[in-house]
Design a protein around this motif. Structure first.
Motif, mmCIF file in Angstrom:
data_model
loop_
_atom_site.group_PDB
_atom_site.id
_atom_site.type_symbol
_atom_site.label_atom_id
_atom_site.label_comp_id
_atom_site.label_asym_id
_atom_site.label_seq_id
_atom_site.Cartn_x
_atom_site.Cartn_y
_atom_site.Cartn_z
ATOM 1 N N GLY A 1 10.648 42.292 10.021
ATOM 2 C CA GLY A 1 11.470 41.779 10.006
ATOM 3 C C GLY A 1 13.274 41.871 10.659
ATOM 4 O O GLY A 1 13.906 42.369 11.064
ATOM 5 N N LEU A 2 13.115 40.688 11.827
ATOM 6 C CA LEU A 2 13.736 40.773 12.316
ATOM 7 C C LEU A 2 15.211 40.426 11.723
ATOM 8 O O LEU A 2 16.203 40.878 12.631
ATOM 9 N N PHE A 3 15.482 39.624 11.327
ATOM 10 C CA PHE A 3 15.971 38.510 10.619
ATOM 11 C C PHE A 3 16.837 39.931 9.680
ATOM 12 O O PHE A 3 18.443 39.378 10.075
ATOM 13 N N ALA A 4 16.355 40.823 9.236
ATOM 14 C CA ALA A 4 17.131 42.089 8.439
ATOM 15 C C ALA A 4 17.822 43.047 9.424
ATOM 16 O O ALA A 4 19.002 43.327 9.660
ATOM 17 N N THR A 5 16.921 42.972 10.513
ATOM 18 C CA THR A 5 17.821 44.098 11.669
ATOM 19 C C THR A 5 18.736 43.425 12.479
ATOM 20 O O THR A 5 19.640 43.609 12.575
ATOM 21 N N VAL A 6 18.704 41.820 12.706
ATOM 22 C CA VAL A 6 20.100 41.404 13.087
ATOM 23 C C VAL A 6 21.021 41.830 12.648
ATOM 24 O O VAL A 6 21.736 41.532 12.684
ATOM 25 N N LEU A 7 20.793 41.256 11.305
ATOM 26 C CA LEU A 7 21.890 41.153 10.031
ATOM 27 C C LEU A 7 22.762 42.851 9.561
ATOM 28 O O LEU A 7 23.647 43.092 9.507
ATOM 29 N N GLY A 8 21.842 43.280 9.878
ATOM 30 C CA GLY A 8 21.789 45.098 9.367
ATOM 31 C C GLY A 8 22.982 45.209 11.322
ATOM 32 O O GLY A 8 24.044 45.895 10.832
ATOM 33 N N ALA A 9 22.739 44.888 12.188
ATOM 34 C CA ALA A 9 23.200 45.306 13.566
ATOM 35 C C ALA A 9 24.703 44.491 13.044
ATOM 36 O O ALA A 9 25.781 45.088 13.255
#
Length: 954
Positions: free
Chosen positions: A563-571
């Motif tokens: 989940g690259l999207f989840a990682t970016v959103l969390g960051a």
């Protein structure tokens, strides 16, 4: 092969014993397999380097060693100089009409007066260094608590023919040790007691008596010494400082002490006139090393701390007439209630007093002086007094500049090919010739004016040279930060199963790093750069090698699957939290808005859960919203805490009530699934510990009331009461380790264990804040538990792999631990020395003990937050080590921002706050380790995910 297998087995065993993560988490850093402890050691060393970089970039030592004392042609108007330093005297208090009638009469009729502006840190040693040595404290002295000479420097007592120093044992030795011609007279340390019941004026009376005895000495050799020219007398008066700490600077007791000082000055003036036959050769300087804030503290840049009185009279001092242009510090308004003539006011910087005192004795300024001579204070007779003193000041500063320029040309990295001086220094040679010509022709006023221009130009030139490599060093330090954070980030990536062992750094990255290191090393050696510069320039290359080698074994192909999207959103969310905290460091009210916004989000989330018919989680989210909202008002309250015993006791009782409700109402529900009551048990374990802790809290309430009653009645606090307070403070934090190794009772015990010591330190609403913080932490843990996805019985016992959503745990922890720091104060209040918080434990003046106790008060809420964080990680099965790495990255993002906000211009409050923000954030990355280590003492035996490894279920 067998050796590799054995090492892997050892790593597996250690990781499991430490409960940090699974065996695969043996990290690859810098191209070689490293243990977690070694990674933590890297973090410690790197951040100590980052902290020290502030001194190399912004605050190098102002001293220019090896400079010779300037020559002078000053005809000494005074044979002796008496410097009276009223420790803790505020300018507004000393000049308020009729507060010091004798001193104010002198200022109106006999001498000159103004406000001396001190710089932070407004403590005794830095203030004395400035007014006696003419420069502001060497930054390296931070490490010695301003209590010892980090470097040798020139000052008025060192210049003198003979000197006598009277006063506190915490100040006098700083300027007498190692100097044979300085006699020291000190009272016993036991008199440095700031308890309200004490007679604080007694120490000042002791000083005045001691001076009179010396002046009347029958000793023939002392009499001869007393009658020599160039003598200095230093009188350090501690009474006002102690009185201000005990009663606040607007209290009657503080002004009573001012009267004692005023009468003492009158007495000393008469004693010198009698001892020397009223020869008119004695000059007097009355001032203070620092003032006092409204809350009875000092140390920061509060105007009450930085604005101190200055009155100068006697031999060589001008009468109260108009001021000389450009000789004074601005033209501030003078309050009407002051009993002095506003038209003759001449403000100075504290360092300006040193060249003034030297001029009165016919000395050149101290060798390291950076003060500007306030020529207004000098008499117009003889006609060349002002000009010769101003020229001596200019010559001394010019000698400093020439030596500094010579060394900068040889050592500065930006001066590798050429040195560029400040533009103001271009015309200095012509100006020097001009003031010399004016002086020879008898145009002394013009010579004084031109010499002042040269002095100011030299100061600007010295500042320019002082910052010659600043921009380059800023860039290099930020490169260190960036490469370090990238290294931490890539170590969060999963890696191939059989590639965890890499023998050594290798490949093109290593070759490039070696070439870069060889070139930079040669340049730094040629320029004779400090050893720390090799670290600043070498660390980015070192980290780059580690990044390249770690990426070579990382499973980059599965990042998208997780989940690259989840990682970016969390960051991005974590970055927003970090920026919010940065804003909160500037204005603590930001935390109030953040808590309010969080409460609204949680309330909305509660409604969503209610719609989904998740009623339990909806209730938990609502409770979390309420507890978060309760936290919001605290950072809007004033940091100027007024004593409120009832509020302290109410806060402690609120902690007891919260603990009791949690223990008796919430615990039977077994929210965390690790505290089920056995059928054969009549009572759940831990009841005795809880009873003892609540009893201690009740005893603490009585102690708070008794001590505050003694203080308000101005009675001596019995030693038995202080002994009881120490027992509570030492025993209470130990009791939680005897509570059951179950999440809820252990966390309640930890919270209650620190509630009593914190109440002993509390002055006003702090204990209420602590109770609210406990409610917020408990609701956070309960909500996270309610939202946790279930897992298999077998996997519940072990920590899982790190997931993108886990960054929220580090972000929330970072926010709460900084909110705990700012909940009852700000940067300035932490930096100031408010002793009201330690009355219940000690009233004896001991800077290190008191400083340690005040620091403990700040740290207690943060330790509680750390314990909740570790317990929550175990409930969530989140690897603690990876969470720590995320915490480091977020903290370093904030540290970089604060690094660029460090300033050396503007108000001294701005300067001190900018340094404190960076230091606090950078050291937080290091100091969080003791917090986590202490918290781990309480949480190490807690089960993972609600099930202890050796727990027996019914």
């Amino acid at each position: 092969h067998h050796g590799t297998t054995a090492r892997r087995r050892v790593a597996t065993f250690v990781a499991r014993r430490l409960r940090l993560s699974t065996p695969r988490d043996t990290r690859i850093m810098h191209g070689a397999s490293q243990s977690k402890r070694l990674v933590v050691l890297y973090a410690l060393v790197v951040h100590l380097v980052f902290v020290y970089a502030t001194f190399d970039v912004y605050f190098q030592s102002p001293l220019v060693s090896g400079v010779e004392r300037a020559s002078t042609t000053i005809r000494a108007p005074a044979k002796r100089l008496v410097v009276i330093v009223a420790d803790g005297a505020r300018a507004d208090a000393a000049f308020t009409r009729d507060s010091t009638p004798h001193i104010q009469k002198i200022a109106r009729e006999l001498g000159r007066w103004g406000v001396s502006h001190a710089r932070a840190p407004t403590e005794s040693r830095p203030g004395h260094v400035a007014l006696l040595g003419g420069f502001y404290e060497d930054p390296s002295n931070i490490m010695k608590g301003w209590q010892a000479n980090a470097v040798e420097f020139d000052h008025l007592l060192n210049q003198s023919t003979n000197a006598w120093a009277f006063g506190a044992p915490s100040v006098v030795p700083l300027f007498s040790d190692g100097i044979e011609h300085v006699r020291e007279f000190m009272y016993d340390e036991a008199l440095e007691d700031f308890a309200a019941a004490n007679d604080h004026g007694a120490v000042d009376t002791w000083v005045f008596d001691a001076v009179c005895e010396v002046l009347k000495t029958p000793n023939a050799s002392e009499v001869r010494a007393l009658h020599k020219d160039g003598n200095v007398f230093l009188l350090h008066l501690l009474g006002l400082d102690s009185s201000g700490h005990a009663h606040k600077p607007h209290a009657k007791e503080y002004f009573d002490n001012l009267k004692i000082v005023d009468d003492g000055v009158k007495r000393i003036e008469a004693a010198f006139a009698e001892a020397f036959g009223d020869d008119g050769k004695t000059a007097f300087i009355f001032t203070a090393d620092h003032g006092m804030s409204n809350k009875g503290a000092h140390g920061d840049g509060d105007p009450g701390c930085t604005e101190t009185p200055l009155v100068v009279w006697g031999a060589g001092v001008s009468e109260p007439v108009s001021t000389i242009s450009h000789s004074c510090r601005g033209s501030p308004d003078t309050p009407k209630e002051w009993g002095v003539d506003a038209s003759t006011r001449c403000d100075v910087d504290q360092a300006d007093i040193a060249p003034l005192g030297a001029a009165l004795l016919g000395f050149p300024p101290p060798r390291h002086n950076s003060g500007l001579l306030p020529s207004t204070y000098l008499s117009a007779e003889p006609s060349d007094l002002r000009s010769s003193a101003a020229i001596a000041n200019a010559e001394q500063l010019l000698a400093l500049h020439e030596l500094k320029a010579e060394r900068t040309a040889k050592q500065a990295l930006n001066a590798l090919f050429s040195l560029k001086l400040h533009s103001d220094m271009v015309s200095v040679p012509q100006l020097v010739a001009t003031y010399k010509r004016y002086a020879e022709n008898g145009a002394h006023a013009s010579a004084t004016n031109v010499a002042g221009i040269v002095s100011r130009a030299c100061l600007r030139g010295l500042t320019h040279l002082h910052k010659y490599d600043e921009r380059l060093l800023q860039f290099v330090v930020v490169a260190c930060f960036a490469s370090w954070m990238i290294l931490l980030a890539v170590n969060l990536l999963p890696r191939r199963k059989y590639d965890v062992e890499v023998d050594s750094p290798r490949g093109p990255a290593l070759l490039c790093a070696l070439i870069y290191g060889a070139i930079m090393g040669a340049i730094l050696i040629v320029r004779r750069a400090p050893p720390t510069y090799f670290l600043y320039f070498g660390l980015p290359a070192y980290f780059a090698v580690g990044i390249a080698n770690t990426l070579s074994v990382a499973k980059l192909e599965i990042v998208s699957k997780q989940g690259l999207f989840a990682t970016v959103l969390g960051a991005i969310s974590a970055f927003i939290v970090a920026e919010t905290i940065c804003a909160g460091f500037h204005d603590r009210i930001v935390f109030a808005f953040a808590f309010a916004f969080g409460a609204i989000l949680l309330a909305c989330f509660s409604i969503v859960l209610l719609v989904r018919q998740e009623f339990v989680n909806a209730l938990l989210a609502f409770i979390a919203a309420v507890s978060t909202g309760i936290m919001a008002p605290f950072t809007t309250f004033s940091v100027e805490l007024e004593s409120n015993t009832a509020m302290v006791i109410a806060g402690l009782l609120a902690s007891v009530l919260l603990s009791s409700a949690t223990h008796f109402l919430l615990r039977p529900l077994d929210v965390f699934q690790d505290d089920r009551k056995e059928k054969k048990q009549r009572w759940q374990p831990g009841q005795l510990v809880f009873l003892i802790q609540t009893s201690i809290a009740c005893v603490t309430s009585v102690l708070v009331y008794v001590v505050d009653k003694y203080q308000s009645d101005k009675l001596a606090i019995p030693k038995a009461v202080h002994a009881c307070a120490w027992i509570v403070a030492l025993v209470s934090p130990i009791l939680p380790v005897f509570s059951p190794a179950r999440t809820l009772p252990r966390m309640v015990s930890v919270f209650l264990g620190f509630a009593s010591p914190y109440a002993l330190f509390s002055i006003s609403y702090e204990s209420l804040f602590y109770a609210s913080l406990g409610l917020c932490l408990m609701s956070w843990m309960a909500l996270e538990r309610g939202l946790q996805q279930p897992t298999s019985v077998k996997s519940k016992m072990y920590a899982r792999a790190v997931a993108p959503g886990d960054i929220r745990h580090a972000a929330v922890f970072l926010f709460l631990i900084d909110a705990a720091f700012f909940g009852t104060g700000n940067i300035a209040s932490i930096a100031s020395f408010d002793l009201s918080s330690v009355y219940r434990l000690t009233t004896r003046f001991n800077p290190f003990l008191m400083g340690g106790l005040l620091m403990l008060k700040v740290l207690i809420p943060m330790i509680t937050v750390a314990a909740a964080f570790l317990a929550m990680l175990k409930l969530q099965r989140v690897p603690a080590f990876e969470s720590y790495l995320m915490f480091l990255i977020l903290s370093d993002i904030m540290a970089v921002r604060f690094f660029f906000q460090v300033t050396t211009v503007g108000s001294w409050l701005d300067i001190g706050s900018s340094v404190s923000r960076y230091a606090l954030m950078t050291t937080q990355v290091v100091t969080i380790l003791p917090f986590l280590a202490l918290a781990d003492v309480y949480t190490a035996s807690l089960p993972i995910n609600g099930r202890a490894l050796k727990a027996k279920r019914a």
